[in-house]
Write an enzyme that holds these catalytic residues in place. Structure first.
Site, mmCIF file in Angstrom:
data_model
loop_
_atom_site.group_PDB
_atom_site.id
_atom_site.type_symbol
_atom_site.label_atom_id
_atom_site.label_comp_id
_atom_site.label_asym_id
_atom_site.label_seq_id
_atom_site.Cartn_x
_atom_site.Cartn_y
_atom_site.Cartn_z
ATOM 1 N NE ARG A 1 -5.026 19.737 -11.280
ATOM 2 C CZ ARG A 1 -5.010 20.700 -12.207
ATOM 3 N NH1 ARG A 1 -3.897 20.930 -12.900
ATOM 4 N NH2 ARG A 1 -6.083 21.443 -12.430
ATOM 5 C CB SER B 1 -10.634 18.333 -7.753
ATOM 6 O OG SER B 1 -11.169 19.545 -8.246
ATOM 7 C CD GLU C 1 -6.854 17.193 -8.649
ATOM 8 O OE1 GLU C 1 -6.683 18.379 -8.301
ATOM 9 O OE2 GLU C 1 -7.477 16.872 -9.679
#
Length: 323
Positions: A180, A229, A299
């Site tokens: 990520r 998320s 995130e």
């Protein structure tokens, strides 16, 4: 709140521009959370040339931020100073086959549309994009992934425009991808990318896509105002497990709630402000830290100025402990 009109201060910005310029554009209309203050100036360039020309004229002390489909974004209630760049589907939404099991796609293309184009072309390896509710610009920036596959496994090279209006081509290696994350300069606005798949029959690709959709419908609150998320998975565990263990499933702050269905998803139940959502997230981080010693990382990207309700400290305190 409203910011001073940049077009009044710099009228030359509108000269010769083919795209759309809007002062104090409400960003709640373009984010999946449906919250947040305005952009001081929003620019939707007609194409890459238009983007480059605009950036060349923009004073260097004016902040610039690209915003895609707004699915993984929390805009604070005070809004964003400077210029928000939002790439148009017309100028940055094309997909074409370029040979060698490769597709070139614009940065404004929704992830699931790339998966659909790959299926029609008989190219496997893209089904995971069916379950990611965002655009390719964001996927390229944060190495978006799902179901065991990440963007770095498919991206070959991308094109970008920097703050001075210069064009660049970056390879996969140049991006420095990790979980990520990418090492690409924040100064770059991605315009398109080349992706490579593997030959696969369309029927089996579509079965994979259907499986991804079915899983998402079973496990995620996809019909809610959510940003996907909320926290990255910590090493050796899942974020949702830590959130659940800390007693935060269903936790609410104002109009914001950690989903009962999937407790790593924050949702706007209808009345949430950006402050509600961020305060909820930091409350969860503080409780997880107190329960397990794990420092969850966001995130979701949180951007902009805090509003009248004031700033929110990480973990609710400078010492990393719940206040």
């Amino acid at each position: 709140m409203a910011f001073p009109d940049l077009l009044e201060q710099y009228p030359e910005l509108a000269e010769g521009i083919g795209g759309k310029l809007t002062a104090n554009q409400p960003l709640s209309a373009v984010t999946w959370f449906r919250t947040g203050g305005p952009a001081q100036l929003m620019f939707q360039p007609a194409d890459e040339d238009d983007l480059a020309a605009f950036l060349k004229k923009l004073p260097k002390d004016v902040p610039v931020l690209p915003v895609g489909l707004g699915s993984n974004l929390l805009i604070r209630d005070g809004g964003l100073k400077g210029v928000v760049i939002r790439l148009s589907a017309k100028g940055f939404g094309s997909i074409e086959e370029v040979g060698g099991n490769r597709l070139r796609a614009g940065a404004a293309v929704p992830d699931k549309r790339l998966a659909e184009a790959a299926a029609k072309a008989g190219l496997g390896g893209f089904a995971f994009y069916t379950g990611i509710p965002g655009g390719l610009g964001g996927a390229l920036r944060m190495n978006a992934g799902a179901h065991g596959t990440e963007t770095r496994e498919r991206m070959v090279e991308l094109t970008a425009v920097d703050r001075d209006g210069n064009r660049h081509v970056l390879t996969n290696e140049d991006m420095g991808y990790a979980y990520r994350h990418s090492e690409a300069s924040k100064d770059l606005i991605f315009s398109s990318a080349v992706f490579e798949g593997v030959p696969q029959d369309e029927a089996s690709i579509r079965q994979e896509m259907a499986d991804v959709v079915a899983h998402r419908e079973r496990a995620q609150p996809i019909r809610e105002k959510t940003g996907g998320s909320t926290f990255k998975n910590p090493p050796g565990t899942s974020a949702w497990k830590e959130v659940d263990a800390a007693g935060c499933r269903g936790l609410t702050v104002g109009g914001a709630q950690m989903s009962e269905m999937h407790c790593n998803f924050m949702i706007n139940t209808g009345t949430a402000t950006g402050h509600d959502l961020e305060l909820l997230g930091e409350t969860v981080r503080a409780r997880v830290l107190a329960h397990s010693g794990i420092r969850l990382e966001w995130e979701i990207k949180r951007l902009g100025e805090f509003g009248s309700q004031g700033a929110i400290e990480p973990f609710l305190g400078k010492e990393g402990e719940a206040a």
